[in-house]
Design a protein around this motif. Structure first.
Motif, PDB file in Angstrom:
ATOM      1  N   SER A  26       0.901  -1.265  -0.042  1.00  0.00           N
ATOM      2  CA  SER A  26       0.038  -0.066  -0.036  1.00  0.00           C
ATOM      3  C   SER A  26       0.825   1.314   0.145  1.00  0.00           C
ATOM      4  N   LEU A  27       1.881   1.317   0.901  1.00  0.00           N
ATOM      5  CA  LEU A  27       2.827   2.350   0.791  1.00  0.00           C
ATOM      6  C   LEU A  27       3.346   2.513  -0.396  1.00  0.00           C
ATOM      7  N   LYS A  28       3.964   1.641  -0.977  1.00  0.00           N
ATOM      8  CA  LYS A  28       4.362   1.841  -2.558  1.00  0.00           C
ATOM      9  C   LYS A  28       3.570   2.365  -3.179  1.00  0.00           C
ATOM     10  N   ALA A  29       2.439   1.727  -3.307  1.00  0.00           N
ATOM     11  CA  ALA A  29       1.413   2.319  -4.680  1.00  0.00           C
ATOM     12  C   ALA A  29       1.156   3.544  -4.350  1.00  0.00           C
ATOM     13  N   ILE A  30       0.671   4.022  -2.898  1.00  0.00           N
ATOM     14  CA  ILE A  30       0.177   5.349  -2.614  1.00  0.00           C
ATOM     15  C   ILE A  30       1.569   6.189  -3.077  1.00  0.00           C
ATOM     16  N   GLY A  31       2.634   5.885  -2.805  1.00  0.00           N
ATOM     17  CA  GLY A  31       3.842   6.697  -3.144  1.00  0.00           C
ATOM     18  C   GLY A  31       3.920   7.101  -4.752  1.00  0.00           C
ATOM     19  N   ASN A  32       3.972   5.964  -5.395  1.00  0.00           N
ATOM     20  CA  ASN A  32       3.829   6.251  -6.621  1.00  0.00           C
ATOM     21  C   ASN A  32       2.875   6.753  -7.236  1.00  0.00           C
ATOM     22  N   ASN A  33       1.659   6.465  -7.006  1.00  0.00           N
ATOM     23  CA  ASN A  33       0.679   7.266  -7.662  1.00  0.00           C
ATOM     24  C   ASN A  33      -0.609   7.486  -6.646  1.00  0.00           C
ATOM     25  N   ARG A  34      -0.657   8.444  -6.052  1.00  0.00           N
ATOM     26  CA  ARG A  34      -1.543   8.795  -4.861  1.00  0.00           C
ATOM     27  C   ARG A  34      -3.232   8.751  -5.740  1.00  0.00           C
ATOM     28  N   ASP A  35      -3.270   9.394  -6.530  1.00  0.00           N
ATOM     29  CA  ASP A  35      -4.672   9.296  -7.050  1.00  0.00           C
ATOM     30  C   ASP A  35      -4.956   7.984  -7.736  1.00  0.00           C
ATOM     31  N   ALA A  36      -4.414   7.346  -8.287  1.00  0.00           N
ATOM     32  CA  ALA A  36      -4.688   5.884  -8.784  1.00  0.00           C
ATOM     33  C   ALA A  36      -4.843   4.873  -7.524  1.00  0.00           C
ATOM     34  N   ALA A  37      -4.142   5.188  -6.540  1.00  0.00           N
ATOM     35  CA  ALA A  37      -4.187   4.094  -5.248  1.00  0.00           C
ATOM     36  C   ALA A  37      -5.666   4.510  -4.606  1.00  0.00           C
ATOM     37  N   TYR A  38      -5.708   5.649  -4.668  1.00  0.00           N
ATOM     38  CA  TYR A  38      -7.073   6.031  -3.828  1.00  0.00           C
ATOM     39  C   TYR A  38      -8.175   5.582  -4.719  1.00  0.00           C
ATOM     40  N   LEU A  39      -8.207   5.483  -6.006  1.00  0.00           N
ATOM     41  CA  LEU A  39      -9.481   5.191  -6.778  1.00  0.00           C
ATOM     42  C   LEU A  39      -9.294   3.598  -6.568  1.00  0.00           C
ATOM     43  N   PHE A  40      -8.230   2.850  -6.139  1.00  0.00           N
ATOM     44  CA  PHE A  40      -8.037   1.524  -6.030  1.00  0.00           C
ATOM     45  C   PHE A  40      -8.928   1.024  -4.735  1.00  0.00           C
ATOM     46  N   GLY A  41      -8.955   1.994  -3.996  1.00  0.00           N
ATOM     47  CA  GLY A  41      -9.563   1.764  -2.590  1.00  0.00           C
ATOM     48  C   GLY A  41      -8.467   1.815  -1.471  1.00  0.00           C
ATOM     49  N   LEU A  42      -7.537   2.284  -1.933  1.00  0.00           N
ATOM     50  CA  LEU A  42      -6.546   2.510  -0.650  1.00  0.00           C
ATOM     51  C   LEU A  42      -6.488   3.953   0.118  1.00  0.00           C
ATOM     52  N   LYS A  43      -6.348   3.809   1.284  1.00  0.00           N
ATOM     53  CA  LYS A  43      -6.547   5.466   1.820  1.00  0.00           C
ATOM     54  C   LYS A  43      -5.233   5.938   2.238  1.00  0.00           C
ATOM     55  N   PRO A  44      -5.000   7.173   1.276  1.00  0.00           N
ATOM     56  CA  PRO A  44      -3.669   7.550   1.324  1.00  0.00           C
ATOM     57  C   PRO A  44      -3.479   8.246   2.778  1.00  0.00           C
ATOM     58  N   ASP A  45      -4.357   8.923   3.358  1.00  0.00           N
ATOM     59  CA  ASP A  45      -4.170   9.555   4.791  1.00  0.00           C
ATOM     60  C   ASP A  45      -3.955   8.713   5.793  1.00  0.00           C
ATOM     61  N   ARG A  46      -4.649   7.489   5.717  1.00  0.00           N
ATOM     62  CA  ARG A  46      -4.409   6.621   6.997  1.00  0.00           C
ATOM     63  C   ARG A  46      -3.023   5.918   6.612  1.00  0.00           C
ATOM     64  N   ASN A  47      -2.801   5.498   5.438  1.00  0.00           N
ATOM     65  CA  ASN A  47      -1.493   4.902   5.240  1.00  0.00           C
ATOM     66  C   ASN A  47      -0.340   5.892   5.693  1.00  0.00           C
ATOM     67  N   MET A  48      -0.416   7.365   5.302  1.00  0.00           N
ATOM     68  CA  MET A  48       0.587   8.019   5.604  1.00  0.00           C
ATOM     69  C   MET A  48       1.010   8.099   7.284  1.00  0.00           C
ATOM     70  N   ILE A  49      -0.292   8.173   7.978  1.00  0.00           N
ATOM     71  CA  ILE A  49      -0.214   8.038   9.600  1.00  0.00           C
ATOM     72  C   ILE A  49       0.574   6.941   9.594  1.00  0.00           C
ATOM     73  N   ILE A  50       0.366   5.677   9.317  1.00  0.00           N
ATOM     74  CA  ILE A  50       0.861   4.456   9.621  1.00  0.00           C
ATOM     75  C   ILE A  50       2.255   4.571   9.280  1.00  0.00           C
ATOM     76  N   ALA A  51       2.774   5.330   8.179  1.00  0.00           N
ATOM     77  CA  ALA A  51       4.093   5.173   8.017  1.00  0.00           C
ATOM     78  C   ALA A  51       4.846   5.950   8.753  1.00  0.00           C
ATOM     79  N   MET A  52       4.038   7.143   9.349  1.00  0.00           N
ATOM     80  CA  MET A  52       4.742   8.011  10.391  1.00  0.00           C
ATOM     81  C   MET A  52       5.061   7.251  11.602  1.00  0.00           C
ATOM     82  N   ILE A  53       3.992   6.535  11.932  1.00  0.00           N
ATOM     83  CA  ILE A  53       4.139   5.775  13.127  1.00  0.00           C
ATOM     84  C   ILE A  53       5.033   4.852  13.293  1.00  0.00           C
ATOM     85  N   PHE A  54       5.620   4.215  12.144  1.00  0.00           N
ATOM     86  CA  PHE A  54       6.880   3.242  12.088  1.00  0.00           C
ATOM     87  C   PHE A  54       7.999   4.174  12.246  1.00  0.00           C
ATOM     88  N   ALA A  55       7.950   5.346  11.502  1.00  0.00           N
ATOM     89  CA  ALA A  55       9.325   6.079  11.490  1.00  0.00           C
ATOM     90  C   ALA A  55       9.272   6.716  13.059  1.00  0.00           C
TER      91      ALA A  55
END
Lengths: 326, 348
Positions: free
Chosen positions: B216-245
């Motif tokens: 998911s992280l990779k998909a959103i990073g590569n093409n945010r809009d496409a990932a969103y249309l695909f049903g991935l949640k960019p905002d939530r995944n960004m927070i998840i990535a931030m939590i790990f970091a």
């Protein structure tokens, strides 16, 4: 507070704001042409070091300033070159240069730490300085302060009232269209990155030769570059609004120093970092002011509407996205 | 074979450019270049104790860098990693200052690490929410929070946590010996930190390669809009990535407190967060190259400590070498891409 205090206070604000104004104007020019030079914080330190060392060795303040401007221009040129000709991320290159120029400044300036060096002397303007109140604030300063004041007007005039300024803005908005009109976006962006860099370099020199004279680790100008980057956003990429932001920031800094005297129970560290939460808060307000729901709500509140209109600035459409020729 | 030769050529070219640049810098400052290089080498790999110091730097650097792999993957510039280390250190110190800590050291050291992770993650979530909900660029949010973190540490050291007697830049009072991580005598190094850093590395390699989160992280990073249309949640995944970091950075801060300094210092984060950003960029965002680059950078950092003592130079030379290395690599790399384009392959 007596009236004399207020005059001194505002004169201090104007003097302290000079380097911030220069850095903010420089970055505004660069960003208006579509390039983000993120390296400001380090560039200011490196040029401050260069200015001090050159002025110290040659006893010539003018050479110090010239050298600092060149340093600023070179760093900006590197950012622009990597972005325009090598297709690298401006943010990445700018960030690397932020750290590297800072370390370079500390390394090369090491043997010049804590030395007494030359300083810019005050240069009151005859007659004008005798204007009550304003005279003391604006015309009893040094040459740099006058230069920063002139540059604000000049930048605005150049950007919005000359054909060259139109070219500059067109490249930042739509490089493809300006290319079709016979403008070379790459050359324009390179040119204005360097112009902006020159001003940032002068800002650094203003620190080490006037506002915070001398060199050391830390110099005292650390963090200012980031503030300038935020002020560009605060000013909505408009030179006059951005400069007003710089004066506002300088005002808050001076007030902070007074506050420390008034509120001795609050630790000094709180005042030192206070600009940064404020910076985040400003960006938050700026961003929220663009939201549709907020704008709709403001329709019914005339005063809020005018505040929002002031806060809204348009980001150059192609900022950070360099032109690719196909 | 041809590819290998090309990589070899590019690597050599990069190193040559950096070497030339650094030598010029040293000559300009009037220092003997080869003596400087010699002291950096001897000062980092010259003895077992020095190697131990290098690994001691490698641990937080790797932890921060590993965390940044998550945020870079989703195209976030987590400059706030520096402040996340600081908050991790603050939370860890807070737990170890509890009176009962001395009587149950193992339990409290474990708890303090958890607190450190929470501290770093909190600071990261703050920057993440400012980005996703407030529309504040993560670079400015993170950077502002770094300065705030530094302010918090200074305030604690000079305020509520000041040493009895006199408060100073040397930090809070040392913890009792029971609350120090055990360390290996030859290396003067705590194996606990090493194990934690290695586990973080392996965990990240697995998570990014084999799990849904990594994809998911990779998909959103590569093409945010496409990932969103695909049903991935960019905002939530960004927070998840931030939590790990933030979590890994906070753990790094905790290790600095418990295993290295045994107290809270103003310079507890030692710029490792900022440096980790360079590490990951130089490693080209690759999980396995990251620890190697981190090791090299750690050598430079530890080795250059010798410079002020031996040659009266500032230790910031390491930063100059590291920065120019990243820039030279970017330049050589983009030259290769350009060569490809002119060679007839279609541009991306």
């Amino acid at each position: 507070m007596t009236e004399i205090d207020i005059t001194i206070l505002f004169a201090g604000v104007v003097a302290g704001a000079a380097p911030i104004v220069l850095a903010t104007l420089g970055e505004t020019i660069t960003e208006k042409a579509g390039i983000i030079n993120l390296s400001l914080d380090g560039t200011i330190l490196l040029s401050a070091m260069a200015a001090f060392v050159v002025a110290f060795e040659t006893k010539s303040i003018l050479l110090g300033f010239a050298f600092a401007a060149v340093v600023g221009g070179i760093v900006a040129a590197i950012v622009a070159f990597f972005s325009i000709y090598l297709n690298q991320s401006q943010v990445a290159v700018g960030f690397v240069l932020t750290l590297m120029t800072r370390d370079l400044a500390y390394f090369l300036g090491n043997s010049y730490s804590r030395l007494q060096g030359p300083q810019v002397l005050p240069l009151p303007i005859p007659f004008l300085k005798d204007i009550p109140f304003l005279g003391q604030i604006l015309f009893n300063q040094n040459l740099l302060v006058y230069f920063s004041l002139v540059m604000i007007v000049f930048c605005w005039w150049y950007m919005y009232r000359t054909p060259l300024g139109l070219k500059l803005r067109s490249v930042g908005e739509n490089p493809r269209a300006s290319y079709a009109r016979g403008i070379n976006p790459k050359k324009q962006q390179m040119l204005y990155s360097i112009c902006g860099g020159l001003l940032v370099g002068l800002a650094g020199a203003t620190f080490s030769l006037s506002v915070k004279p001398g060199w050391g680790r830390p110099q005292g100008a650390e963090g200012v570059g980031w503030i300038a980057l935020v002020l560009v956003i605060f000013g909505g990429w408009h030179p006059i609004k951005a400069a007003m932001g710089a004066y506002l920031f300088s005002f808050l800094q001076v007030i902070g120093i007074y506050c420390q005297g008034w509120l001795p129970t609050v630790p000094a560290q709180v005042f030192q970092v206070a600009p940064f939460p404020l910076m985040i808060f400003t960006l938050l307000v700026m961003s929220l002011a663009q939201k549709e729901s907020v704008l709709n709500w403001a329709e019914d509140h005339i005063r809020m509407k005018s505040i929002l209109a002031f806060l809204s600035g348009s980001v150059p459409t192609s900022l950070g996205k360099p032109f690719r020729q196909e | 074979m041809k590819i290998f030769l090309r990589h070899l050529f590019e690597g050599t070219l990069t190193l040559l450019v950096v070497f030339l640049f650094t030598t010029i810098v040293l000559l300009v400052s009037g220092a003997p270049p080869f003596a400087a290089y010699y002291h950096i080498f001897i000062g980092s790999l010259g003895s077992w104790i020095k190697l131990g110091q290098v690994i001691q730097v490698w641990i937080p650097l790797t932890l921060c860098a590993v965390g940044l792999l998550y945020t870079f993957r989703i195209d976030l510039w987590n400059i706030g990693v520096e402040g996340q280390v600081m908050l991790g250190a603050v939370f860890t110190t807070a737990v170890l200052r509890i009176d009962a800590a001395k009587s149950m050291p193992m339990l409290f050291i474990g708890l303090s690490f958890v607190a450190g992770i929470l501290g770093g993650a909190t600071w990261a979530i703050l920057a993440g929410v400012l980005k996703t909900k407030g529309g504040v660029n993560e670079i400015f949010a993170g950077l502002g929070l770094n300065f705030v973190g530094q302010g918090v540490i200074l305030w604690l050291i000079f305020g509520p946590w000041r040493r009895p007697g006199i408060a100073s830049m040397s930090g809070t009072e040392l913890f009792p010996h029971e609350l120090w991580l055990p360390f290996l005598p030859t290396f003067r190094l705590s194996p606990v930190g090493l194990v934690l850093a290695l586990s973080a590395l392996i965990l990240t390699a697995l998570l990014l390669r084999y799990t849904h989160i990594g994809l998911s992280l990779k998909a959103i990073g590569n093409n945010r809009d496409a990932a969103y249309l695909f049903g991935l949640k960019p905002d939530r995944n960004m927070i998840i990535a931030m939590i790990f970091a933030g979590g890994f950075a906070g753990l790094a801060g905790g290790i600095q407190v418990v295993g290295v300094y045994h107290r809270l210092l103003p310079a507890i984060s030692s710029n490792y967060g900022y440096l980790a950003l360079l590490v990951v960029m130089l490693a080209n965002y690759n999980v396995w190259i990251t620890p190697l680059v981190a090791f090299f950078f750690a050598c430079l950092n530890v080795g250059s400590i010798q410079l002020p003592m031996m040659l009266e130079l500032d230790s910031s030379l390491s930063g100059v070498i590291q920065g120019s290395l990243v820039l030279a690599t970017l330049a050589v790399y983009s030259y290769r891409i350009r060569g490809k384009v002119s060679g007839g392959t279609p541009a991306i």
